[in-house]
Enzyme design. Structure first.
Site, PDB file in Angstrom:
ATOM      1  N   TRP A 121       0.847  -1.198   0.000  1.00  0.00           N
ATOM      2  CA  TRP A 121       0.000   0.000   0.000  1.00  0.00           C
ATOM      3  C   TRP A 121       0.883   1.249   0.000  1.00  0.00           C
ATOM      4  O   TRP A 121       2.059   1.199   0.350  1.00  0.00           O
ATOM      5  CB  TRP A 121      -0.910  -0.014   1.231  1.00  0.00           C
ATOM      6  CG  TRP A 121      -2.052   0.952   1.119  1.00  0.00           C
ATOM      7  CD1 TRP A 121      -2.146   2.169   1.713  1.00  0.00           C
ATOM      8  CD2 TRP A 121      -3.250   0.787   0.354  1.00  0.00           C
ATOM      9  NE1 TRP A 121      -3.337   2.769   1.372  1.00  0.00           N
ATOM     10  CE2 TRP A 121      -4.029   1.953   0.537  1.00  0.00           C
ATOM     11  CE3 TRP A 121      -3.740  -0.223  -0.475  1.00  0.00           C
ATOM     12  CZ2 TRP A 121      -5.277   2.127  -0.076  1.00  0.00           C
ATOM     13  CZ3 TRP A 121      -4.978  -0.052  -1.079  1.00  0.00           C
ATOM     14  CH2 TRP A 121      -5.726   1.118  -0.881  1.00  0.00           C
ATOM     15  N   ASP A 172       0.321  12.377   0.422  1.00  0.00           N
ATOM     16  CA  ASP A 172      -0.628  13.378   0.919  1.00  0.00           C
ATOM     17  C   ASP A 172      -1.893  12.718   1.484  1.00  0.00           C
ATOM     18  O   ASP A 172      -1.962  11.494   1.623  1.00  0.00           O
ATOM     19  CB  ASP A 172      -0.955  14.381  -0.202  1.00  0.00           C
ATOM     20  CG  ASP A 172      -1.513  13.706  -1.453  1.00  0.00           C
ATOM     21  OD1 ASP A 172      -1.947  12.532  -1.386  1.00  0.00           O
ATOM     22  OD2 ASP A 172      -1.523  14.347  -2.529  1.00  0.00           O
ATOM     23  N   GLU A 175      -2.959   9.905  -0.502  1.00  0.00           N
ATOM     24  CA  GLU A 175      -2.001   8.803  -0.630  1.00  0.00           C
ATOM     25  C   GLU A 175      -1.234   8.883  -1.943  1.00  0.00           C
ATOM     26  O   GLU A 175      -0.862   7.864  -2.526  1.00  0.00           O
ATOM     27  CB  GLU A 175      -2.721   7.446  -0.486  1.00  0.00           C
ATOM     28  CG  GLU A 175      -3.784   7.472   0.589  1.00  0.00           C
ATOM     29  CD  GLU A 175      -4.229   6.126   1.070  1.00  0.00           C
ATOM     30  OE1 GLU A 175      -4.915   5.428   0.306  1.00  0.00           O
ATOM     31  OE2 GLU A 175      -3.890   5.769   2.207  1.00  0.00           O
ATOM     32  N   GLU A 330     -18.184   7.584  -0.686  1.00  0.00           N
ATOM     33  CA  GLU A 330     -16.897   8.291  -0.704  1.00  0.00           C
ATOM     34  C   GLU A 330     -16.967   9.467  -1.666  1.00  0.00           C
ATOM     35  O   GLU A 330     -16.522  10.576  -1.373  1.00  0.00           O
ATOM     36  CB  GLU A 330     -15.795   7.332  -1.154  1.00  0.00           C
ATOM     37  CG  GLU A 330     -14.445   7.991  -1.378  1.00  0.00           C
ATOM     38  CD  GLU A 330     -13.458   7.042  -2.035  1.00  0.00           C
ATOM     39  OE1 GLU A 330     -12.544   6.596  -1.340  1.00  0.00           O
ATOM     40  OE2 GLU A 330     -13.605   6.744  -3.249  1.00  0.00           O
TER      41      GLU A 330
HETATM   42  C1  BGC Z   1      -8.288   8.396   0.200  1.00  0.00           C
HETATM   43  C2  BGC Z   1      -7.660   8.563   1.575  1.00  0.00           C
HETATM   44  C3  BGC Z   1      -8.359   7.670   2.580  1.00  0.00           C
HETATM   45  C4  BGC Z   1      -8.479   6.236   2.075  1.00  0.00           C
HETATM   46  C5  BGC Z   1      -9.383   5.415   2.971  1.00  0.00           C
HETATM   47  C6  BGC Z   1      -8.278   6.918  -0.171  1.00  0.00           C
HETATM   48  O1  BGC Z   1      -8.865   6.762  -1.417  1.00  0.00           O
HETATM   49  O2  BGC Z   1      -7.550   9.115  -0.759  1.00  0.00           O
HETATM   50  O3  BGC Z   1      -7.780   9.896   1.997  1.00  0.00           O
HETATM   51  O4  BGC Z   1      -7.630   7.701   3.764  1.00  0.00           O
HETATM   52  O5  BGC Z   1      -9.021   6.211   0.791  1.00  0.00           O
HETATM   53  O6  BGC Z   1     -10.644   6.011   3.067  1.00  0.00           O
END
Ligand code: BGC
Length: 369
Positions: A121, A172, A175, A330
């Site tokens: 990851w 960031d 990610e 999301e």
């Molecule tokens: C987001 C992160 C988040 C992760 C888990 C990723 O797609 O960019 O900000 O921590 O998903 O929700």
């Protein structure tokens, strides 16, 4: 705060069903040890991120779920106690001038039992550890019985880690962009250090280093994190990113009425807002949709700067993204890069839904302190 008062009772009628559903989801999806998966049901998010978890815990605590928030913070403190040797190794390597590998740093996410999940990851992202300190202090000040000494060892480990790594390049909030130093990350680090100082449990030797780190983060933001009068995604960059909304509205690292903050919010409203809020202009993740967590963040800015009507408009938009079972996603359409959506659908199936951070953020937006 009086634990017999339910903060959700004071909400306008049209927000209460989603707030109550959100509280119920946070209760039912919390692991017995205190961790929250980022999204139950979406395989890549069956883990507990320090960033997501801390924002979820902030929402839980704002909504009066004090025991749930306590359990999460206890989980974080235990993870950090176990990670202490890894932190000491990173500190020693950096002191000796050796560059740690990304796998030497603390990960962004853990299995729900608090152990590391070994995979490839995009793990090296430090904002979550600052955000944890920030959320912990907010929780402890909400519950008058909150005692930071219970968490002292975890607080110290998090601060030692941030002192060693807090201004280095890392991934960031999204990610991504491993080789940049991100303004929202610096703000999360500074906010965490400010919170740790206020909690008052740090050993004296660490206090001066911590203060110097927080000052350096703010000074980097103000000097290298600016272009054309607004904040930028990373030092030396030119573009905005909606995570910058956190700098003032959440982390209180710059004043809400700082001209840099005002200009940043204006640039985000102009380039990233279309009902909801996109992460950044070139986002392609699941086609680059609009994220409820970011609409909540923008609403928080407007609530705190005396513009409740704009805040209400954004929160109504968030409610409009909930499905018939009041689950928040999301992200939703419209997409910035619709052509890329299929790639992600093939890889992981439909995007995360519900996203517990969306529910935690919605709950947190119901209180402005
Ligand atoms: C987001 C992160 C988040 C992760 C888990 C990723 O797609 O960019 O900000 O921590 O998903 O929700």
């Amino acid at each position: 705060m009086d634990a017999s008062v339910n903060p959700l009772d004071a909400l306008p009628d049209r927000w209460r069903p989603l707030a109550e559903r959100s509280a119920e989801l946070l209760r039912s999806h919390q692991d017995q040890g205190g961790a929250w998966p980022a999204s139950p049901g979406f395989a890549p998010y069956q883990y507990c991120w320090f960033r997501d978890g801390s924002f979820i815990a902030d929402g839980a605590s704002a909504a009066g779920l004090y025991e749930e928030a306590d359990r999460f913070h206890g989980w974080c403190a235990r993870v950090l106690e176990r990670e202490r040797p890894a932190v000491e190794r990173v500190v020693a390597m950096l002191e000796e001038g050796r560059q740690p590998a990304d796998s030497d740093y603390l990960p962004a996410r853990y299995d729900l039992d608090g152990t590391r999940h070994e995979d490839d990851w995009w793990n090296f992202q430090v904002d979550g550890y600052g955000t944890w300190l920030w959320a912990l202090e907010r929780h402890l000040t909400r519950v008058s019985i909150g005692d930071p000494t219970t968490y002292a060892a975890g607080i110290e480990t998090a601060v030692r880690y941030l002192v060693a790594t807090g201004t280095d390049t890392c991934r960031d909030w999204w990610e991504e962009n491993r080789d940049q130093t991100h303004v929202a990350t610096l703000a999360g680090v500074a906010a965490g250090i400010h919170a740790a100082m206020r909690m008052g449990t740090l050993p004296d030797v660490l206090v001066a280093q911590a203060l110097a780190l927080a000052e350096r983060c703010v000074s980097l933001i103000r000097t290298e994190g600016v272009h054309d009068g607004h904040l930028v995604k990373w030092l030396g960059g030119t573009d905005v990113d909606a995570s910058l909304l956190a700098v003032a509205a959440l982390y209180d690292v710059l004043p809400l009425d700082d001209p840099l903050v005002t200009a940043t919010v204006a640039a985000i409203e102009l380039t990233l807002v279309d009902g909801g809020v996109h992460r950044y202009a070139t986002d392609t993740f699941y086609g680059g949709g609009q994220w409820p967590i970011l609409a909540v963040l923008l609403a928080r800015h407007h609530t705190r700067t005396g513009n409740p009507d704009r805040a209400a408009e954004l929160l109504d938009w968030v409610i409009s993204t909930a499905d018939s079972d009041l689950l928040l996603p999301e992200q939703v359409s419209p997409l910035l890069a619709p052509d890329v959506l299929d790639e992600w659908l093939d890889r992981w199936g439909p995007s995360a839904h519900p996203l517990l951070w969306s529910h935690g953020a919605f709950l947190a937006s119901m209180s402005t302190h």
